[in-house]
Structures are given as structure tokens and as C-alpha cells.
Design an enzyme around this catalytic site. Structure first.
Site, PDB file in Angstrom:
ATOM      1  CB  ALA A 118       9.764   5.044 -13.731  1.00 13.85           C
ATOM      2  CB  CYS A 119       9.137   4.977  -8.144  1.00 14.59           C
ATOM      3  SG  CYS A 119      10.024   6.410  -7.516  1.00 14.59           S
ATOM      4  N   GLY A 120       6.853   6.674  -8.320  1.00 18.70           N
ATOM      5  CA  GLY A 120       5.961   7.807  -8.232  1.00 18.70           C
ATOM      6  C   GLY A 120       6.667   9.136  -8.038  1.00 18.70           C
TER       7      GLY A 120
END
Length: 220
Positions: A148-150
Site C-alpha cells: 500500500a501507498c498513498g
């Protein structure tokens, strides 16, 4: 794929050892950018083929609790400090670029003027130790990792690197934390909302103003 990679690599020079450090560093960065573009394209293919499973933020908690996925947060430290899911692993895919060569300093100045001042984002480079750091944190490559990231773009690149590195049970947080609702991840730590952690610089203050106006509007 190997043939394409070889064709896209910068050509070797006969007098490479005599290149000034300035030009040598610049050529290295071009190679990094080419590899990043190839990695992103490969990630899209992995997701489309089903080798990497897209998981929406609203389904992420169920995937972790019921299917055994471990959340791997690959955002840089300054984003994670604002908000992160409690208990998630953290290995940044991008780190601050500490190079102070003339070309890099010029890039940093342009970055600040066009991007950094508005978004608050630092000038970064790909973490060269990313895979090794993940292997140290998760030595069992049969582990299910939800990357996951932004926004979902950097995590696509990370998923591709992990897949190539032997992690085959991968999930990708589709749309990233920015698409998460307030209740999608119940245990969140940090001073900001998870979906706003990517926002910085002038745009952060604009966001706070919009939130305030929304609250005032509701009260009236």
C-alpha cells in the site's frame, strides 16, 4: 522482457572510468528512471493477469483479518508519520535524495518551485535496499503481503519488485490510502486522517480551509 531491458540500458562508454563524477551520476539517474518506468509497466501486467490481486480499501481489513494478508506500507517516512495503520509493516520504496551534485541541486530547486512548495513532497530516489529490507522484515516469501501507498502508483512499483524478488502472494491496495473511508481501517495512528497523509505544502493548508468551510456550512 530481458531483451527489452538490455536495449534500454544506457550504452557503455569505452572511457567510462574517466567520466567526471557529475556525468556519471547523471547517467546513473537516467538508468534509474528507465528501470522505474519498466517496473511500473510490469506491475500493470501482473495486476491485469491476476498474479497480483487488487484489493479495495474497504475490503482490506477483511483481507487481513480473514485471509491473513499483512499490510506493507511503502510510503516515505514523512507520510507515514502523519497517519498509518496500526500494526502495519513499513519499508519505504522511496527515500530522500541526499545527493548534492550541481545537477541534482538544480533538480531539487525546480522540484521545490513546481511541486514541493505546493505538495510538500521531498525530492526522492528509489530505495536501493528496498527488497533486502523487506526480506529482513518478512523472511518467509510465502507470506501474503498487501502492498500500500498513498495513491496506488508507488505500491504498483513495489509489488513488481517484490514479485520479481520471490514474493508471489501479493495484494495491491487499489487507489491507495487516499481512497480509504474513515472506517475502512479502524486502527489508525497519527495526527492526520489516513486519506490526507499524502497531502502537504500549500495544498495542505488549502485542504484545512476547505474542511473548515465544510464544517461551518454544516453548522449553519
Amino acid at each position: 522482457m530481458a531483451i527489452r531491458l538490455n536495449r534500454l540500458q544506457p550504452p557503455r562508454l569505452n572511457h567510462e572510468k574517466q567520466l567526471p563524477p557529475l556525468f556519471s551520476a547523471a547517467r546513473t539517474r537516467i538508468s534509474f528512471r528507465i528501470n522505474a518506468a519498466l517496473t511500473s509497466s510490469n506491475a500493470q501486467q501482473l495486476i491485469q493477469s491476476g498474479a497480483v490481486r487488487p484489493i479495495l480499501p474497504k475490503d482490506a481489513t477483511t483481507a487481513m483479518n480473514s485471509e491473513g494478508f499483512v499490510l506493507l506500507d511503502i510510503r516515505p517516512e514523512w507520510e507515514r508519520e502523519k497517519a498509518h495503520v496500526k500494526g502495519s509493516l513499513h519499508v519505504p520504496l522511496f527515500v530522500k535524495d541526499l545527493d548534492n551534485s550541481p545537477i541534482t541541486l538544480l533538480k531539487k530547486w525546480l522540484h521545490f518551485g513546481y511541486i514541493g512548495l505546493w505538495t510538500g513532497q521531498n525530492f526522492t530516489m528509489i530505495n536501493p535496499e528496498f527488497l533486502k529490507q523487506v526480506e529482513a522484515a518478512v523472511p518467509d516469501k510465502e507470506t501474503k503481503l498487501l502492498v500500500a501507498c498513498g495513491e496506488g502508483l508507488r505500491s504498483m512499483m513495489a509489488a513488481s519488485k517484490l514479485y520479481t524478488g520471490g514474493y508471489k502472494k501479493l495484494g495491491w491496495l487499489a487507489g491507495g490510502f487516499n481512497r480509504a473511508g474513515d472506517d475502512d481501517f479502524p486502527a489508525v495512528e497519527g495526527p492526520e486522517k489516513l486519506q490526507y497523509a499524502t497531502i502537504g505544502g500549500f495544498s495542505y493548508y488549502l485542504l484545512q480551509l476547505l474542511i473548515l468551510l465544510k464544517v461551518v456550512g454544516k453548522s449553519n
